[in-house]
Write an enzyme that holds these catalytic residues in place. Structure first.
Site, mmCIF file in Angstrom:
data_model
loop_
_atom_site.group_PDB
_atom_site.id
_atom_site.type_symbol
_atom_site.label_atom_id
_atom_site.label_comp_id
_atom_site.label_asym_id
_atom_site.label_seq_id
_atom_site.Cartn_x
_atom_site.Cartn_y
_atom_site.Cartn_z
ATOM 1 N N ASP A 91 -23.923 -3.489 14.565
ATOM 2 C CA ASP A 91 -23.297 -2.597 15.388
ATOM 3 C C ASP A 91 -22.784 -1.200 14.651
ATOM 4 O O ASP A 91 -22.734 -0.075 15.060
ATOM 5 C CB ASP A 91 -21.510 -3.171 15.581
ATOM 6 C CG ASP A 91 -21.946 -4.128 16.830
ATOM 7 O OD1 ASP A 91 -22.238 -3.667 17.916
ATOM 8 O OD2 ASP A 91 -21.024 -5.243 16.927
ATOM 9 N N GLU A 121 -19.199 0.082 20.390
ATOM 10 C CA GLU A 121 -19.676 -0.468 19.260
ATOM 11 C C GLU A 121 -18.848 -0.273 17.978
ATOM 12 O O GLU A 121 -18.616 -1.061 17.272
ATOM 13 C CB GLU A 121 -21.303 0.381 18.794
ATOM 14 C CG GLU A 121 -22.264 0.294 20.026
ATOM 15 C CD GLU A 121 -22.534 -1.179 20.433
ATOM 16 O OE1 GLU A 121 -22.271 -2.174 19.986
ATOM 17 O OE2 GLU A 121 -23.578 -1.326 21.242
ATOM 18 N N HIS A 124 -16.437 -3.034 18.206
ATOM 19 C CA HIS A 124 -16.973 -4.527 17.759
ATOM 20 C C HIS A 124 -16.805 -4.466 16.273
ATOM 21 O O HIS A 124 -16.680 -5.193 15.677
ATOM 22 C CB HIS A 124 -18.360 -4.476 18.048
ATOM 23 C CG HIS A 124 -18.768 -4.200 19.665
ATOM 24 N ND1 HIS A 124 -19.995 -4.355 20.309
ATOM 25 C CD2 HIS A 124 -17.779 -4.674 20.638
ATOM 26 C CE1 HIS A 124 -19.793 -4.248 21.629
ATOM 27 N NE2 HIS A 124 -18.494 -4.455 21.914
ATOM 28 N N TYR A 128 -14.979 -7.290 13.939
ATOM 29 C CA TYR A 128 -15.571 -7.975 12.854
ATOM 30 C C TYR A 128 -14.743 -7.857 11.319
ATOM 31 O O TYR A 128 -14.502 -8.886 10.788
ATOM 32 C CB TYR A 128 -16.902 -7.706 12.678
ATOM 33 C CG TYR A 128 -17.895 -8.039 13.672
ATOM 34 C CD1 TYR A 128 -18.232 -9.355 13.946
ATOM 35 C CD2 TYR A 128 -18.708 -7.295 14.169
ATOM 36 C CE1 TYR A 128 -18.803 -9.870 14.871
ATOM 37 C CE2 TYR A 128 -19.645 -7.391 15.455
ATOM 38 C CZ TYR A 128 -19.838 -8.935 15.627
ATOM 39 O OH TYR A 128 -20.589 -9.018 16.696
ATOM 40 N N GLU A 188 -29.529 -5.195 21.310
ATOM 41 C CA GLU A 188 -28.413 -5.695 22.050
ATOM 42 C C GLU A 188 -28.546 -6.902 22.821
ATOM 43 O O GLU A 188 -27.580 -7.667 23.016
ATOM 44 C CB GLU A 188 -28.072 -4.327 23.025
ATOM 45 C CG GLU A 188 -28.138 -3.085 22.678
ATOM 46 C CD GLU A 188 -26.472 -2.724 22.444
ATOM 47 O OE1 GLU A 188 -25.606 -3.423 22.581
ATOM 48 O OE2 GLU A 188 -26.417 -1.386 22.279
ATOM 49 N N GLU A 222 -22.308 -6.224 25.088
ATOM 50 C CA GLU A 222 -23.659 -6.020 24.743
ATOM 51 C C GLU A 222 -24.481 -6.212 25.550
ATOM 52 O O GLU A 222 -25.850 -5.531 25.957
ATOM 53 C CB GLU A 222 -24.079 -7.101 23.665
ATOM 54 C CG GLU A 222 -23.083 -6.960 22.091
ATOM 55 C CD GLU A 222 -23.264 -5.735 21.485
ATOM 56 O OE1 GLU A 222 -23.680 -4.787 21.904
ATOM 57 O OE2 GLU A 222 -22.500 -5.408 20.516
ATOM 58 N N HIS A 225 -24.812 -3.488 27.737
ATOM 59 C CA HIS A 225 -25.481 -2.111 27.181
ATOM 60 C C HIS A 225 -26.999 -2.562 27.211
ATOM 61 O O HIS A 225 -27.484 -1.566 27.724
ATOM 62 C CB HIS A 225 -25.189 -2.179 25.646
ATOM 63 C CG HIS A 225 -23.490 -1.840 25.366
ATOM 64 N ND1 HIS A 225 -23.005 -2.051 23.927
ATOM 65 C CD2 HIS A 225 -22.631 -1.559 26.103
ATOM 66 C CE1 HIS A 225 -21.708 -1.708 24.076
ATOM 67 N NE2 HIS A 225 -21.462 -1.519 25.372
HETATM 68 ZN ZN ZN Z 1 -21.911 -3.978 19.472
HETATM 69 ZN ZN ZN Z 2 -23.943 -2.710 22.164
#
Ligand code: ZN
Ligand code: ZN
Length: 348
Positions: A91, A121, A124, A128, A188, A222, A225
């Site tokens: 990401d 992104e 994301h 994490y 992705e 994802e 995407h």
């Molecule tokens: Zn992502």
């Molecule tokens: Zn993505």
């Protein structure tokens, strides 16, 4: 158009040109976006879907997972942290790459989509970090990121994509943009899934359900995407027939085939000590995903046709995301079909 000459970085405002761009690259475009006057109205629908998926990490309370963490086996904890940081690495690459593409795409509606993808992104990436900060101290997080940076199997897997992204940074030609699109689909649409499989596997044992909720949101994004990138490539090739060559179609099959190979290798390392995930089944799943990505591009299956061998991974399925048309191309004969504008939207 010379496929190997760099695209020029477009000016922000070009008042002499229409708002509705004459092309996604090298188009005449004012630089202003009026969603009511765009070349591909379907892009607005996609924009709406992306926005309706909006979520943020802090909405998910990690308390249950924090309690369960100490009850995971040391193997489960180790794989959990390795996968978390390795996915964060993917990401991290995608956010700036999507922003960079915006400088060379002349259609303002596509720029808007790239902006939204870049933003997602970033979410994301943050999620994490949010999971990590709930479970382990910063020193351990840093160890894990260092491990992700130096792990040879991770490096090998990511190098293919990195090389293509760097080539576009150094030399933003139409040909390099095409390759960037193909490798984005691999990132992705294929590379995340061994990681996703691990978290869903924990979830089906009622472990770390908050983490898997976040993972399911990431997966939903994802998939969208990967789908957008496929549409982007189809339009790019349709508008620029010089790019729509047998050699480039072969490039797609080769690049997807390589990604499948690398994903299988990574899965065999990362998941080998996890009971209950059949690695041969996961290999079949990777091939199943690759076929899906190719069909979204209007191309043929590279691997044998099969039903999803791991349906429990598909919390959100492509079919669910994009309605009824996803199998439109399945009946075509296995040839290097060229992309056309009309087939560019049938799966939207
Ligand atoms: Zn992502
Ligand atoms: Zn993505």
């Amino acid at each position: 158009m010379d496929l190997h000459l760099p695209l020029s970085r477009i000016k922000l405002l070009n008042p002499e040109f229409p708002n509705k761009s004459t092309g996604i690259i090298n188009g005449k475009s004012s630089g202003l976006l009026n969603w009511n006057d765009i070349s591909y109205p379907q892009i607005y629908d996609l924009y709406q879907i992306l926005l309706s998926n909006f979520w943020k990490a802090q909405e998910i309370n990690m308390q249950d997972d924090i309690k369960q963490w100490d009850h995971l086996s040391s193997t489960e904890q180790d794989v959990f942290l390795r996968i978390n940081t390795q996915l964060a690495c993917l990401d991290s690459l995608q956010t700036p790459t999507m922003c960079q593409v915006m400088d060379y795409v002349t259609d303002s509606s596509f720029k808007a989509i790239f902006a939204v993808i870049a933003q997602q992104e970033a979410v994301h990436n943050e999620s994490y970090s949010y999971i990590l900060s709930s479970l382990v101290p910063l020193s351990e997080q840093n160890n894990r990121f260092n491990q992700a940076k130096t792990d040879p199997i991770v490096q090998k897997r990511n190098q293919l994509i990195l090389d293509v992204y760097e080539s576009f940074r150094e030399n933003p030609t139409p040909q390099n943009l095409f390759k960037l699109g193909v490798n984005s689909i691999n990132l992705e649409g294929i590379y995340f899934y061994a990681g996703f499989a691990f978290f869903y596997h924990l979830a089906r044992q009622q472990k770390m359900l908050k983490t898997s909720t976040m993972i399911s949101y990431i997966q939903r994004d994802e998939m969208q995407h990967a789908y957008f990138m496929a549409q982007f490539l189809r339009i790019l090739l349709t508008e620029n027939p010089e790019l729509n060559t047998d050699a480039n179609i072969e490039y797609v099959y080769n690049a997807v085939g390589q990604a499948v190979q690398l994903e299988k290798e990574w899965a065999n390392v990362i998941l080998r000590d996890i009971d209950g995930i059949e690695l041969s089944e996961y290999e079949g799943y990777t091939e199943y995903l690759a076929n899906k990505r190719l069909r979204q591009l209007g191309l043929q299956n590279l691997y044998i046709e099969r039903a999803n061998p791991m349906p429990w991974i598909h919390v959100f399925s492509d079919e669910m995301m994009n309605g009824t048309k996803s199998d439109f191309f399945e009946q075509k004969s296995r040839t290097y079909a060229k992309v056309t504008q009309s087939n560019g939207f049938d799966e939207l």
